[in-house]
Write a protein that holds these residues in place. Sequence first.
Motif, PDB file in Angstrom:
ATOM      1  N   ARG A   1       0.840  -1.215   0.000  1.00 52.01           N
ATOM      2  CA  ARG A   1       0.000   0.000   0.000  1.00 52.01           C
ATOM      3  C   ARG A   1       0.871   1.259   0.000  1.00 52.01           C
ATOM      4  NH1 ARG A   1      -3.463  -2.780   4.122  1.00 52.01           N
ATOM      5  NH2 ARG A   1      -5.039  -3.811   2.873  1.00 52.01           N
ATOM      6  N   ASP A   2       1.965   1.230   0.791  1.00 53.34           N
ATOM      7  CA  ASP A   2       2.884   2.377   0.803  1.00 53.34           C
ATOM      8  C   ASP A   2       3.510   2.578  -0.578  1.00 53.34           C
ATOM      9  OD1 ASP A   2       2.366   2.852   3.471  1.00 53.34           O
ATOM     10  OD2 ASP A   2       4.201   1.865   4.205  1.00 53.34           O
ATOM     11  N   LEU A   3       3.911   1.494  -1.219  1.00 54.26           N
ATOM     12  CA  LEU A   3       4.479   1.582  -2.564  1.00 54.26           C
ATOM     13  C   LEU A   3       3.440   2.134  -3.544  1.00 54.26           C
ATOM     14  CD1 LEU A   3       6.459  -1.793  -2.789  1.00 54.26           C
ATOM     15  CD2 LEU A   3       7.433   0.507  -2.707  1.00 54.26           C
ATOM     16  N   GLN A   4       2.208   1.693  -3.402  1.00 53.11           N
ATOM     17  CA  GLN A   4       1.145   2.159  -4.294  1.00 53.11           C
ATOM     18  C   GLN A   4       0.938   3.665  -4.147  1.00 53.11           C
ATOM     19  OE1 GLN A   4      -0.773  -0.056  -6.596  1.00 53.11           O
ATOM     20  NE2 GLN A   4      -0.675   2.018  -7.374  1.00 53.11           N
ATOM     21  N   ARG A   5       1.050   4.179  -2.920  1.00 54.79           N
ATOM     22  CA  ARG A   5       0.933   5.633  -2.701  1.00 54.79           C
ATOM     23  C   ARG A   5       2.100   6.379  -3.340  1.00 54.79           C
ATOM     24  NH1 ARG A   5       0.271   4.285   2.670  1.00 54.79           N
ATOM     25  NH2 ARG A   5      -1.854   3.627   3.018  1.00 54.79           N
ATOM     26  N   GLN A   6       3.298   5.800  -3.275  1.00 56.67           N
ATOM     27  CA  GLN A   6       4.484   6.442  -3.849  1.00 56.67           C
ATOM     28  C   GLN A   6       4.484   6.393  -5.380  1.00 56.67           C
ATOM     29  OE1 GLN A   6       8.180   4.998  -2.083  1.00 56.67           O
ATOM     30  NE2 GLN A   6       7.084   4.643  -0.166  1.00 56.67           N
ATOM     31  N   TYR A   7       3.870   5.368  -5.943  1.00 53.74           N
ATOM     32  CA  TYR A   7       3.846   5.179  -7.400  1.00 53.74           C
ATOM     33  C   TYR A   7       2.389   4.986  -7.841  1.00 53.74           C
ATOM     34  CZ  TYR A   7       8.714   4.267  -6.311  1.00 53.74           C
ATOM     35  OH  TYR A   7       9.994   4.370  -5.836  1.00 53.74           O
ATOM     36  N   PRO A   8       1.600   6.071  -7.810  1.00 50.66           N
ATOM     37  CA  PRO A   8       0.149   5.944  -8.037  1.00 50.66           C
ATOM     38  C   PRO A   8      -0.240   5.466  -9.438  1.00 50.66           C
ATOM     39  CG  PRO A   8       0.791   8.249  -7.878  1.00 50.66           C
ATOM     40  CD  PRO A   8       1.994   7.441  -7.519  1.00 50.66           C
ATOM     41  N   ARG A   9       0.605   5.681 -10.439  1.00 49.02           N
ATOM     42  CA  ARG A   9       0.244   5.234 -11.799  1.00 49.02           C
ATOM     43  C   ARG A   9       0.445   3.728 -11.977  1.00 49.02           C
ATOM     44  NH1 ARG A   9       2.868   8.823 -16.340  1.00 49.02           N
ATOM     45  NH2 ARG A   9       1.522   7.527 -17.628  1.00 49.02           N
ATOM     46  N   LEU A  10       1.244   3.133 -11.110  1.00 49.45           N
ATOM     47  CA  LEU A  10       1.528   1.705 -11.246  1.00 49.45           C
ATOM     48  C   LEU A  10       0.409   0.873 -10.647  1.00 49.45           C
ATOM     49  CD1 LEU A  10       5.322   1.614 -10.292  1.00 49.45           C
ATOM     50  CD2 LEU A  10       4.275   2.108 -12.498  1.00 49.45           C
ATOM     51  N   LYS A  11       0.127  -0.251 -11.294  1.00 51.10           N
ATOM     52  CA  LYS A  11      -0.842  -1.207 -10.762  1.00 51.10           C
ATOM     53  C   LYS A  11      -0.038  -2.327 -10.113  1.00 51.10           C
ATOM     54  CE  LYS A  11      -3.141  -0.659 -14.926  1.00 51.10           C
ATOM     55  NZ  LYS A  11      -3.813  -1.297 -16.036  1.00 51.10           N
TER      56      LYS A  11
ATOM     57  N   GLY B   1      11.667   3.740 -12.612  1.00 52.57           N
ATOM     58  CA  GLY B   1      11.934   3.740 -14.051  1.00 52.57           C
ATOM     59  C   GLY B   1      10.849   3.103 -14.893  1.00 52.57           C
ATOM     60  N   VAL B   2       9.885   2.477 -14.257  1.00 58.02           N
ATOM     61  CA  VAL B   2       8.843   1.753 -14.996  1.00 58.02           C
ATOM     62  C   VAL B   2       8.039   2.676 -15.910  1.00 58.02           C
ATOM     63  CG1 VAL B   2       6.643   0.534 -14.731  1.00 58.02           C
ATOM     64  CG2 VAL B   2       8.627  -0.194 -13.417  1.00 58.02           C
ATOM     65  N   GLU B   3       7.570   3.798 -15.402  1.00 60.46           N
ATOM     66  CA  GLU B   3       6.730   4.683 -16.214  1.00 60.46           C
ATOM     67  C   GLU B   3       7.459   5.130 -17.470  1.00 60.46           C
ATOM     68  OE1 GLU B   3       4.852   7.883 -14.095  1.00 60.46           O
ATOM     69  OE2 GLU B   3       4.394   6.588 -12.401  1.00 60.46           O
ATOM     70  N   GLU B   4       8.695   5.570 -17.306  1.00 59.45           N
ATOM     71  CA  GLU B   4       9.478   6.035 -18.457  1.00 59.45           C
ATOM     72  C   GLU B   4       9.676   4.912 -19.469  1.00 59.45           C
ATOM     73  OE1 GLU B   4      13.991   7.552 -19.375  1.00 59.45           O
ATOM     74  OE2 GLU B   4      13.125   8.029 -17.432  1.00 59.45           O
ATOM     75  N   ASN B   5      10.008   3.716 -18.972  1.00 55.60           N
ATOM     76  CA  ASN B   5      10.228   2.589 -19.879  1.00 55.60           C
ATOM     77  C   ASN B   5       8.945   2.158 -20.580  1.00 55.60           C
ATOM     78  OD1 ASN B   5      12.980   2.409 -19.386  1.00 55.60           O
ATOM     79  ND2 ASN B   5      12.683   1.119 -17.601  1.00 55.60           N
ATOM     80  N   GLU B   6       7.843   2.166 -19.871  1.00 52.63           N
ATOM     81  CA  GLU B   6       6.579   1.763 -20.492  1.00 52.63           C
ATOM     82  C   GLU B   6       6.111   2.810 -21.497  1.00 52.63           C
ATOM     83  OE1 GLU B   6       3.654  -0.442 -18.841  1.00 52.63           O
ATOM     84  OE2 GLU B   6       5.088  -1.773 -17.897  1.00 52.63           O
ATOM     85  N   ASP B   7       6.336   4.087 -21.206  1.00 54.33           N
ATOM     86  CA  ASP B   7       5.982   5.134 -22.160  1.00 54.33           C
ATOM     87  C   ASP B   7       6.832   5.001 -23.425  1.00 54.33           C
ATOM     88  OD1 ASP B   7       4.080   6.067 -20.409  1.00 54.33           O
ATOM     89  OD2 ASP B   7       5.334   7.690 -19.631  1.00 54.33           O
ATOM     90  N   TRP B   8       8.129   4.676 -23.253  1.00 60.25           N
ATOM     91  CA  TRP B   8       9.015   4.442 -24.406  1.00 60.25           C
ATOM     92  C   TRP B   8       8.489   3.271 -25.232  1.00 60.25           C
ATOM     93  CZ3 TRP B   8      11.681  -0.018 -25.595  1.00 60.25           C
ATOM     94  CH2 TRP B   8      12.548   0.062 -26.679  1.00 60.25           C
ATOM     95  N   LEU B   9       8.127   2.186 -24.569  1.00 65.88           N
ATOM     96  CA  LEU B   9       7.608   1.007 -25.258  1.00 65.88           C
ATOM     97  C   LEU B   9       6.366   1.368 -26.079  1.00 65.88           C
ATOM     98  CD1 LEU B   9       7.542  -2.081 -25.731  1.00 65.88           C
ATOM     99  CD2 LEU B   9       6.143  -2.234 -23.669  1.00 65.88           C
TER     100      LEU B   9
END
Length: 195
Positions: A26-36, A87-95
């Motif tokens: 839950r803490d991670l989800q708050r820090q990275y709200p765009r990630l599922k 780095g996930v958001e940047e990498n997924e946007d690149w993809l």
Amino acid sequence: MDTIGSVTQSPRTASAAPASTQVTLRDLQRQYPRLKLSAQAFGSADAQRDYAMNQTGKYNIAIDPRAIDRMGEDSEFAATIHGILGGVEENEDWLEREISKNPNTTLIASGAVIDKDGNLNAWCVSKTSTSSEGMLSMSRKSREALAKKVEEKRKKEAEEAEEAERLEETTRESLAVLASAKQTEKTARSVDVHA
């Protein structure tokens, strides 16, 4: 899959995720709200593939519950996981940008799996359209490109033929001038001999 609060658990996982895992997730989800984010352990590559094939959209991240627990005990390991998630958001946007370069391909889902040791395995599911409209569009473009190449080749061959004809004409004229010069020289010698 069973949902436990915001923690999703794979049916292959023997027991429910501990409360500490759920809190950390839950803490991670708050820090990275765009990630599922979900807490999942996979027993095989097939199970991981099944997970990926049942997702939609971007940012689907499955983290092994043991990795989540380890984050609370090992600050270096936690920093590694945060680095990956950051780095996930940047990498997924690149993809998504790369896939969108092909008009017949659509991104269905993408994400990653983080195993108990913090290793990342990224994945994506895409769909390639084989619609007749897309194929006709490509065919039209291909035909136009081919027609242009054929026209350029014809033009080049015509220019080369004209150049060859000019060279042949120049050669005939040069031979005629040379023959005329030899005849003139012969005539001049015969006049000298009779004089």
